[in-house]
Design an enzyme around this catalytic site. Structure first.
Site, mmCIF file in Angstrom:
data_model
loop_
_atom_site.group_PDB
_atom_site.id
_atom_site.type_symbol
_atom_site.label_atom_id
_atom_site.label_comp_id
_atom_site.label_asym_id
_atom_site.label_seq_id
_atom_site.Cartn_x
_atom_site.Cartn_y
_atom_site.Cartn_z
ATOM 1 N N ASN A 1 0.723 -1.213 -0.057
ATOM 2 C CA ASN A 1 0.092 0.167 -0.025
ATOM 3 C C ASN A 1 0.968 1.147 -0.039
ATOM 4 O OD1 ASN A 1 -1.840 2.059 0.515
ATOM 5 N ND2 ASN A 1 -2.452 1.297 2.508
ATOM 6 N N PHE A 2 0.889 1.894 -1.030
ATOM 7 C CA PHE A 2 1.927 3.058 -1.175
ATOM 8 C C PHE A 2 1.294 4.418 -0.549
ATOM 9 C CE2 PHE A 2 4.078 1.791 -5.782
ATOM 10 C CZ PHE A 2 4.475 0.792 -4.844
ATOM 11 N N LYS A 3 0.015 4.229 -0.332
ATOM 12 C CA LYS A 3 -0.584 5.504 0.447
ATOM 13 C C LYS A 3 -0.248 6.771 -0.319
ATOM 14 C CE LYS A 3 0.040 3.224 4.883
ATOM 15 N NZ LYS A 3 0.038 3.158 6.402
ATOM 16 N N HIS B 1 -9.336 1.218 5.421
ATOM 17 C CA HIS B 1 -8.333 1.477 6.191
ATOM 18 C C HIS B 1 -8.305 2.622 7.101
ATOM 19 C CE1 HIS B 1 -4.255 2.313 6.759
ATOM 20 N NE2 HIS B 1 -3.710 1.351 6.039
ATOM 21 N N GLU C 1 -4.976 -4.488 10.794
ATOM 22 C CA GLU C 1 -3.833 -3.825 11.098
ATOM 23 C C GLU C 1 -4.208 -2.894 12.385
ATOM 24 O OE1 GLU C 1 -2.117 -2.662 7.083
ATOM 25 O OE2 GLU C 1 -3.834 -1.454 7.079
ATOM 26 N N GLY D 1 2.988 2.430 10.734
ATOM 27 C CA GLY D 1 3.979 3.441 10.495
ATOM 28 C C GLY D 1 4.729 3.783 11.676
ATOM 29 N N SER E 1 3.850 -1.981 10.372
ATOM 30 C CA SER E 1 5.482 -2.400 10.470
ATOM 31 C C SER E 1 5.970 -3.434 10.314
ATOM 32 C CB SER E 1 5.688 -1.624 11.648
ATOM 33 O OG SER E 1 5.243 -0.419 12.429
HETATM 34 P P1 13P Z 1 3.301 0.373 7.733
HETATM 35 O O1 13P Z 1 3.896 -0.953 7.070
HETATM 36 O O2 13P Z 1 3.815 1.645 7.073
HETATM 37 O O3 13P Z 1 3.197 0.442 9.126
HETATM 38 O O4 13P Z 1 1.553 0.397 7.180
HETATM 39 C C1 13P Z 1 0.904 -0.379 7.175
HETATM 40 C C2 13P Z 1 -0.344 -0.145 6.462
HETATM 41 O O5 13P Z 1 -1.286 0.672 6.905
HETATM 42 C C3 13P Z 1 -0.786 -0.729 5.243
HETATM 43 O O6 13P Z 1 -1.991 -0.555 4.769
#
Ligand code: 13P
Length: 229
Positions: free
Chosen positions: A6-8, A88, A157, A163, A193
């Site tokens: 997920n690149f966000k 999400h 999650e 993050g 993470s």
């Molecule tokens: P991180 O891997 O940066 O913790 O993010 C997880 C996430 O929200 C994936 O959708």
């Protein structure tokens, strides 16, 4: 195993293109049996020639219409995109998506036949109240959601692990996935993470069918290292 990136709000159209090209070369060189998903930002969506499934991080529950700033099914159809992330925690929090809105989106994209990766997760104050409170919170995120939908993957999650560099512990992931498994039979991903340093441990946990990766997916070498662990 499922590995989803997920690149966000990271990567551009140009860098996504390069990323997917590099990923393709790596996939072809190793022929991994794992299922790979990439969720680039909306501006980078395209019809990519790749074995990975490219999905959208979000869309409005409409084919088209007067929804300024949103994209709908017509815009996704242009690139044959039939996979979407819904629920999400960042959209629930920053975009104020209530369970009602999330459920409405879910029903719409279910009716459109999309593959849905449906995200759930608890904040830290709930985790600190113990397993019972966590499960109550998570199960409330299934309200209005058809968890028997054939094209569904669930991603657990924990918000406090996203993050932050601090993944949930093996015990926390194991007990939560085990409890979720009692309610849903769909593949269960863990997210929060996940990175090259802990991926082996995470994917060897019972009832973990893959990972949804943010930060550690942004670099193609790092993500591919995870895919081939
Ligand atoms: P991180 O891997 O940066 O913790 O993010 C997880 C996430 O929200 C994936 O959708």
């Amino acid at each position: 195993m499922i590995f989803a990136a997920n690149f966000k709000t990271n990567h551009t159209r140009a860098t996504t293109q390069t990323y997917i090209q590099e990923l393709n070369q790596k996939i072809e060189a190793t022929s991994t049996p794992n299922d790979i998903y990439i969720f680039p930002p909306a501006t980078a969506l395209n019809k990519f020639d790749t074995k990975a499934t490219v999905g959208t991080q979000n869309a409005y529950p409409s084919k088209n219409g007067a929804y300024t700033g949103e994209i709908g099914v017509d815009q996704l159809d242009e690139f044959a995109i039939k996979t979407i992330l819904i629920g999400h925690s960042e959209r629930r929090e920053h975009l104020r998506e209530s369970q009602e809105i999330v459920a409405e989106k879910f029903s719409f994209f279910l009716n459109e036949g999309f593959e849905i990766i449906y995200c759930i997760g608890e904040p830290l104050e709930i985790r600190e109240q113990g397993d019972k409170a966590v499960m109550e919170y998570l199960l409330a995120q299934f309200e209005g959601i058809d968890t028997t939908y054939e094209n569904l993957i669930i991603a657990y999650e924990p918000i406090w692990a996203i993050g932050t560099g601090r993944s949930a512990t093996v015990e926390e992931i194991a007990s939560t996935h085990k409890a979720l498994r009692a309610s849903v039979t769909k593949p269960l991903l863990y997210g929060g993470s996940a990175k090259p340093a802990n991926i082996k441990e995470i994917i060897s946990i019972d009832n973990v069918d893959g990972v949804l990766v943010g930060s550690a997916s942004l670099n193609v070498e790092s993500f591919f290292e995870m895919v081939t662990t």
